[in-house]
Write an enzyme that holds these catalytic residues in place. Structure first.
Site, PDB file in Angstrom:
ATOM      1  N   HIS A 170       7.950  44.150   4.423  1.00 57.03           N
ATOM      2  CA  HIS A 170       8.635  44.082   3.133  1.00 57.03           C
ATOM      3  C   HIS A 170       9.084  45.485   2.732  1.00 57.03           C
ATOM      4  N   ASP A 216      31.987  32.765  32.649  1.00 58.10           N
ATOM      5  CA  ASP A 216      33.061  32.006  31.989  1.00 58.10           C
ATOM      6  C   ASP A 216      33.794  31.057  32.943  1.00 58.10           C
ATOM      7  N   GLY A 271      39.860  39.371  45.218  1.00 55.87           N
ATOM      8  CA  GLY A 271      39.099  38.712  46.280  1.00 55.87           C
ATOM      9  C   GLY A 271      39.477  37.246  46.389  1.00 55.87           C
ATOM     10  N   GLU A 305      45.082  27.212  11.698  1.00 51.35           N
ATOM     11  CA  GLU A 305      44.073  26.493  12.498  1.00 51.35           C
ATOM     12  C   GLU A 305      44.451  25.011  12.550  1.00 51.35           C
ATOM     13  N   ALA A 319      28.984  36.528  26.973  1.00 54.36           N
ATOM     14  CA  ALA A 319      28.596  37.544  27.951  1.00 54.36           C
ATOM     15  C   ALA A 319      27.138  37.371  28.389  1.00 54.36           C
ATOM     16  N   GLY A 344      39.090  30.576  15.330  1.00 57.05           N
ATOM     17  CA  GLY A 344      37.860  30.584  16.125  1.00 57.05           C
ATOM     18  C   GLY A 344      37.251  31.974  16.069  1.00 57.05           C
ATOM     19  N   GLY A 347      44.632  30.061  15.439  1.00 58.47           N
ATOM     20  CA  GLY A 347      43.254  29.745  15.834  1.00 58.47           C
ATOM     21  C   GLY A 347      42.239  30.463  14.955  1.00 58.47           C
ATOM     22  N   GLY A 369      41.550  29.876  22.269  1.00 60.05           N
ATOM     23  CA  GLY A 369      40.561  29.566  23.296  1.00 60.05           C
ATOM     24  C   GLY A 369      40.891  30.268  24.601  1.00 60.05           C
TER      25      GLY A 369
HETATM   26  P1  FAD Z   1      34.894  38.367  32.727  1.00 60.21           P
HETATM   27  O1  FAD Z   1      34.253  39.301  31.775  1.00 60.21           O
HETATM   28  O2  FAD Z   1      36.181  37.737  32.345  1.00 60.21           O
HETATM   29  O3  FAD Z   1      35.058  39.182  34.075  1.00 60.21           O
HETATM   30  C1  FAD Z   1      35.665  38.658  35.207  1.00 60.21           C
HETATM   31  C2  FAD Z   1      36.182  39.807  36.040  1.00 60.21           C
HETATM   32  O4  FAD Z   1      36.596  39.295  37.296  1.00 60.21           O
HETATM   33  C3  FAD Z   1      37.408  40.506  35.456  1.00 60.21           C
HETATM   34  O5  FAD Z   1      37.246  41.900  35.536  1.00 60.21           O
HETATM   35  C4  FAD Z   1      38.556  40.053  36.341  1.00 60.21           C
HETATM   36  O6  FAD Z   1      39.586  41.034  36.448  1.00 60.21           O
HETATM   37  C5  FAD Z   1      37.833  39.875  37.650  1.00 60.21           C
HETATM   38  N1  FAD Z   1      38.482  38.932  38.573  1.00 60.21           N
HETATM   39  C6  FAD Z   1      38.930  37.674  38.327  1.00 60.21           C
HETATM   40  N2  FAD Z   1      39.366  37.096  39.465  1.00 60.21           N
HETATM   41  C7  FAD Z   1      39.187  38.021  40.458  1.00 60.21           C
HETATM   42  C8  FAD Z   1      39.431  38.020  41.839  1.00 60.21           C
HETATM   43  N3  FAD Z   1      39.935  36.947  42.475  1.00 60.21           N
HETATM   44  N4  FAD Z   1      39.140  39.145  42.546  1.00 60.21           N
HETATM   45  C9  FAD Z   1      38.623  40.238  41.926  1.00 60.21           C
HETATM   46  N5  FAD Z   1      38.361  40.299  40.616  1.00 60.21           N
HETATM   47  C10 FAD Z   1      38.643  39.191  39.897  1.00 60.21           C
HETATM   48  N6  FAD Z   1      30.937  37.357  24.281  1.00 60.21           N
HETATM   49  C11 FAD Z   1      29.756  37.664  23.703  1.00 60.21           C
HETATM   50  O7  FAD Z   1      28.708  37.227  24.177  1.00 60.21           O
HETATM   51  N7  FAD Z   1      29.700  38.484  22.596  1.00 60.21           N
HETATM   52  C12 FAD Z   1      30.820  38.991  22.032  1.00 60.21           C
HETATM   53  O8  FAD Z   1      30.737  39.714  21.043  1.00 60.21           O
HETATM   54  C13 FAD Z   1      32.070  38.679  22.611  1.00 60.21           C
HETATM   55  N8  FAD Z   1      33.207  39.171  22.095  1.00 60.21           N
HETATM   56  C14 FAD Z   1      34.401  38.888  22.693  1.00 60.21           C
HETATM   57  C15 FAD Z   1      35.552  39.408  22.130  1.00 60.21           C
HETATM   58  C16 FAD Z   1      36.779  39.135  22.698  1.00 60.21           C
HETATM   59  C17 FAD Z   1      38.018  39.702  22.078  1.00 60.21           C
HETATM   60  C18 FAD Z   1      36.847  38.344  23.886  1.00 60.21           C
HETATM   61  C19 FAD Z   1      38.163  38.071  24.544  1.00 60.21           C
HETATM   62  C20 FAD Z   1      35.708  37.815  24.454  1.00 60.21           C
HETATM   63  C21 FAD Z   1      34.475  38.076  23.850  1.00 60.21           C
HETATM   64  N9  FAD Z   1      33.283  37.561  24.364  1.00 60.21           N
HETATM   65  C22 FAD Z   1      32.088  37.838  23.760  1.00 60.21           C
HETATM   66  C23 FAD Z   1      33.277  36.707  25.563  1.00 60.21           C
HETATM   67  C24 FAD Z   1      32.889  37.547  26.792  1.00 60.21           C
HETATM   68  O9  FAD Z   1      33.796  38.609  26.918  1.00 60.21           O
HETATM   69  C25 FAD Z   1      32.915  36.662  28.034  1.00 60.21           C
HETATM   70  O10 FAD Z   1      32.074  35.544  27.849  1.00 60.21           O
HETATM   71  C26 FAD Z   1      32.416  37.456  29.235  1.00 60.21           C
HETATM   72  O11 FAD Z   1      33.203  38.608  29.464  1.00 60.21           O
HETATM   73  C27 FAD Z   1      32.452  36.581  30.498  1.00 60.21           C
HETATM   74  O12 FAD Z   1      31.933  37.301  31.557  1.00 60.21           O
HETATM   75  P2  FAD Z   1      32.357  36.982  33.071  1.00 60.21           P
HETATM   76  O13 FAD Z   1      31.696  38.030  33.881  1.00 60.21           O
HETATM   77  O14 FAD Z   1      32.109  35.571  33.362  1.00 60.21           O
HETATM   78  O15 FAD Z   1      33.937  37.169  33.118  1.00 60.21           O
HETATM   79  P1  NAD Z   2      37.651  29.527  20.054  1.00 61.36           P
HETATM   80  O1  NAD Z   2      37.442  28.323  20.867  1.00 61.36           O
HETATM   81  O2  NAD Z   2      36.485  30.207  19.436  1.00 61.36           O
HETATM   82  O3  NAD Z   2      38.655  29.205  18.865  1.00 61.36           O
HETATM   83  C1  NAD Z   2      39.946  28.708  19.078  1.00 61.36           C
HETATM   84  C2  NAD Z   2      40.418  28.050  17.808  1.00 61.36           C
HETATM   85  O4  NAD Z   2      41.790  27.770  17.962  1.00 61.36           O
HETATM   86  C3  NAD Z   2      39.715  26.719  17.526  1.00 61.36           C
HETATM   87  O5  NAD Z   2      39.283  26.686  16.195  1.00 61.36           O
HETATM   88  C4  NAD Z   2      40.787  25.681  17.813  1.00 61.36           C
HETATM   89  O6  NAD Z   2      40.666  24.527  17.041  1.00 61.36           O
HETATM   90  C5  NAD Z   2      42.036  26.452  17.471  1.00 61.36           C
HETATM   91  N1  NAD Z   2      43.267  25.974  18.125  1.00 61.36           N
HETATM   92  C6  NAD Z   2      43.401  25.539  19.397  1.00 61.36           C
HETATM   93  N2  NAD Z   2      44.707  25.229  19.641  1.00 61.36           N
HETATM   94  C7  NAD Z   2      45.390  25.490  18.491  1.00 61.36           C
HETATM   95  C8  NAD Z   2      46.753  25.410  18.111  1.00 61.36           C
HETATM   96  N3  NAD Z   2      47.687  24.977  18.966  1.00 61.36           N
HETATM   97  N4  NAD Z   2      47.094  25.762  16.864  1.00 61.36           N
HETATM   98  C9  NAD Z   2      46.151  26.206  15.975  1.00 61.36           C
HETATM   99  N5  NAD Z   2      44.834  26.304  16.290  1.00 61.36           N
HETATM  100  C10 NAD Z   2      44.463  25.973  17.528  1.00 61.36           C
HETATM  101  O7  NAD Z   2      38.475  30.528  20.993  1.00 61.36           O
HETATM  102  P2  NAD Z   2      38.816  32.070  20.843  1.00 61.36           P
HETATM  103  O8  NAD Z   2      38.675  32.520  19.450  1.00 61.36           O
HETATM  104  O9  NAD Z   2      40.114  32.246  21.548  1.00 61.36           O
HETATM  105  O10 NAD Z   2      37.687  32.739  21.694  1.00 61.36           O
HETATM  106  C11 NAD Z   2      37.468  32.318  23.050  1.00 61.36           C
HETATM  107  C12 NAD Z   2      36.041  32.406  23.396  1.00 61.36           C
HETATM  108  O11 NAD Z   2      35.667  33.773  23.587  1.00 61.36           O
HETATM  109  C13 NAD Z   2      35.085  31.925  22.309  1.00 61.36           C
HETATM  110  O12 NAD Z   2      34.946  30.539  22.301  1.00 61.36           O
HETATM  111  C14 NAD Z   2      33.818  32.592  22.721  1.00 61.36           C
HETATM  112  O13 NAD Z   2      33.235  31.842  23.744  1.00 61.36           O
HETATM  113  C15 NAD Z   2      34.307  33.928  23.247  1.00 61.36           C
HETATM  114  N6  NAD Z   2      34.155  34.952  22.203  1.00 61.36           N
HETATM  115  C16 NAD Z   2      32.907  35.196  21.719  1.00 61.36           C
HETATM  116  C17 NAD Z   2      32.734  36.132  20.731  1.00 61.36           C
HETATM  117  C18 NAD Z   2      31.357  36.378  20.194  1.00 61.36           C
HETATM  118  O14 NAD Z   2      30.401  35.963  20.839  1.00 61.36           O
HETATM  119  N7  NAD Z   2      31.204  37.042  19.052  1.00 61.36           N
HETATM  120  C19 NAD Z   2      33.816  36.829  20.215  1.00 61.36           C
HETATM  121  C20 NAD Z   2      35.075  36.531  20.709  1.00 61.36           C
HETATM  122  C21 NAD Z   2      35.226  35.594  21.717  1.00 61.36           C
END
Ligand code: FAD
Ligand code: NAD
Length: 474
Positions: free
Chosen positions: A451, A319, A122, A211, A327, A190, A188, A278
């Site tokens: 408990h 995001d 879109g 890191e 999420a 993170g 990373g 990140g």
């Molecule tokens: P997204 O989930 O990224 O969804 C955006 C959607 O929009 C996608 O389907 C994309 O294809 C679509 N899109 C983009 N541009 C367009 C366009 N122009 N037209 C049509 N469609 C489009 N968060 C947690 O809270 N708990 C967790 O345990 C957790 N674990 C994670 C683990 C991993 C490995 C990763 C990568 C992320 C994790 N997150 C977690 C973060 C979480 O996934 C995101 O914060 C969340 O998905 C963001 O939701 P969103 O709807 O903003 O975007």
């Molecule tokens: P992050 O921001 O959590 O961690 C990235 C790490 O990479 C940081 O510690 C940073 O200092 C390091 N870094 C950055 N540039 C670097 C470099 N050049 N060399 C070495 N280290 C470097 O990001 P992520 O792990 O990619 O996850 C992205 C986001 O997705 C998270 O911040 C979070 O918002 C979301 N997420 C959430 C969950 C959850 O809620 N359990 C799980 C997975 C992802």
């Protein structure tokens, strides 16, 4: 004639799809456009979270935890199992089934709520029109009184370690390895690095995490991060802090990494490299030049506290905008925007959004850290309680970590809670409720906790704020 809606969501991640369902519940004629294709090439609603994020990572974390318990922890319970093996196609296949179940579930919910899904990309045009480009190149334009941008985020790519989907991968790649990499490098330390690093470590990979920052898990409370770091070290995760990657070259025998740390230049060869440094807001192709929607210096869509972009009828959530990339944060914004559009009073409390890291031990927190309170000059008292003194945790053989509570020194209002230990992903919810209701540590201290449960650690930490914990010295 183009289709006309009350509201169109662009993006069906947890921000967009949840917002769309709420909008439909409120009687708004709703459409949701998403471009994500599953492994079968068909539309897979649910965004990053359901397809390559929260849900699949937790599926693999749970399977790998079961395997790790079997191979490393069950002996303490007197349980032994010889020749434990893990079948990776079944391990990954189970995750794929769960993803399919949940992405299909969103499609069913759309149908039930009469939301029109569109499969394609879109692009917001001036005048609240959206051009949709299908994956086959076909184009159509639809319009709405309100448009909500929910395009999410994508992994940040390092110019000297480009994703190739084979040796150098992002989160999606690391959820789909076809065998356990003997040596896994992670850039990373993170959330993704720790969660997915843990998955493959538990299955037998030698995991090295590089890191850049000198401190471990700077986003968490330092006391909590210290316990987590010690436990990860015991598990064999090799976390190199203050290490800067210079080069990653894919060769026949693996990915050759050059990084520098306090001792100078170092070399490391790994079989797979996960880059998890990140994520960045994704807006490629989302906005025509003349829409008036602005991006900030980090490429995020600029919004006010009501997720409004400043352009009539155009909102943005999840995001793709400021705030934590979680999420549940995106979903709550989606609900709030739908309610604002319908003339109701939506609400997101940014002060009580919980964070959870699903490692072992789990890490969870909500509210302010001690540093934030100190910097803001807010007087506070600290209470803490170790899981080592919690009967249930000891009975489970998981008595690691602590709960730490910060309360205002004068009003006793709970300002932050930080935890590391068993089941803290669930325990944090009680604290969020207390904080949302502006509760005090005394409120939690006076509530009866069953408990023996892990929740007694929260109760005792609340008592400890007033130096009257029962099962430890104060
Ligand atoms: P997204 O989930 O990224 O969804 C955006 C959607 O929009 C996608 O389907 C994309 O294809 C679509 N899109 C983009 N541009 C367009 C366009 N122009 N037209 C049509 N469609 C489009 N968060 C947690 O809270 N708990 C967790 O345990 C957790 N674990 C994670 C683990 C991993 C490995 C990763 C990568 C992320 C994790 N997150 C977690 C973060 C979480 O996934 C995101 O914060 C969340 O998905 C963001 O939701 P969103 O709807 O903003 O975007
Ligand atoms: P992050 O921001 O959590 O961690 C990235 C790490 O990479 C940081 O510690 C940073 O200092 C390091 N870094 C950055 N540039 C670097 C470099 N050049 N060399 C070495 N280290 C470097 O990001 P992520 O792990 O990619 O996850 C992205 C986001 O997705 C998270 O911040 C979070 O918002 C979301 N997420 C959430 C969950 C959850 O809620 N359990 C799980 C997975 C992802």
């Amino acid at each position: 004639m183009s289709d006309k809606f009350d509201v169109i969501f662009i993006g069906a991640g947890p921000a967009g799809y949840v917002g769309a369902i709420r909008a439909a519940q409120l009687g708004l004629k709703t459409a949701c456009i998403d471009a994500f294709a599953g492994k079968d090439g068909k539309q897979a609603l649910g965004g990053t979270c359901l397809n390559v994020g929260c849900i699949p990572s937790k599926a693999l974390l749970d399977s790998s935890r079961q395997f790790h318990n079997l191979t490393s922890h069950f002996d303490a319970h007197g349980i032994s199992a010889d020749n434990a093996r893990i079948d990776i196609p079944t391990f990954v296949g189970r995750k794929d089934k769960i993803v399919k179940q949940f992405t299909g579930g969103v499609a069913t919910l759309f149908k039930a709520n009469k939301i029109t899904p569109y499969f394609g990309t879109g692009k917001l045009l001036k005048g609240n029109q959206v051009e949709i480009t299908g994956n086959d190149g076909s184009k159509q334009t639809i319009s709405a009184t309100n448009i909500v941008l929910a395009s999410g985020s994508v992994p940040i790519e390092l110019p000297f370690a480009r994703f190739d989907g084979k040796a150098i991968v992002d989160n999606a790649g690391a959820l789909d390895f076809t065998e356990v990499p003997k040596r896994l490098g992670v850039i990373g330390a993170g959330v993704i690095g720790l969660e997915l690093g843990s998955v493959w470590k538990r299955l037998g990979s030698d995991v090295t995490i590089i890191e850049a920052l000198p401190d471990f898990l700077g986003v968490a409370d330092p006391d909590i991060a210290k316990v987590a770091q010690r436990e990860f070290k015991k598990q064999g995760l090799d976390i190199k802090l203050g290490a800067k990657l210079g080069k990653a070259e894919v060769k026949k025998d693996g990915v050759h990494l050059t990084y520098s740390d306090k001792d100078g230049e170092q070399q490391l060869v790994v079989d797979k490299l996960l880059v998890a440094v990140g994520r960045r807001a994704y807006t490629t192709g989302l906005l025509a030049d003349d829409t008036g929607v602005k991006l900030d210096e980090r490429g995020r869509i600029v919004v006010d506290e009501h997720c409004h972009t400043g352009v009539d009828g155009v909102w943005a959530i999840g995001d793709a905008v400021r705030g934590p990339m979680l999420a549940h944060k995106g979903s709550e914004e989606g609900v709030a925007v739908a309610e604002w559009i319908a003339g109701k009073s939506g609400h997101v409390n940014f002060d009580t959004i919980p964070w959870v890291i699903y490692t072992e031990p789990e890490i969870a927190w909500a509210g302010k850290t001690e540093k934030e309170l100190k910097d803001a000059g807010i007087p506070y008292r600290v209470g803490s309680f170790p899981f080592a003194a919690i009967g249930r945790a000891v009975a489970m053989n998981e008595a690691v970590g602590q709960v730490k509570m910060l309360a205002h020194a004068e009003t006793d209002r709970i300002l932050g809670v930080h935890m590391v230990g068993p089941g803290v992903s669930e325990l944090i919810a009680e604290c969020v409720v207390a904080m949302e209701f502006k509760g005090s540590s005394e409120d939690l201290a006076r509530i009866v906790h069953a408990h023996p449960t892990l929740s007694e650690a929260v109760h005792e930490a609340a008592l400890s704020v007033d130096k009257r914990a029962i099962h430890k010295g104060n």
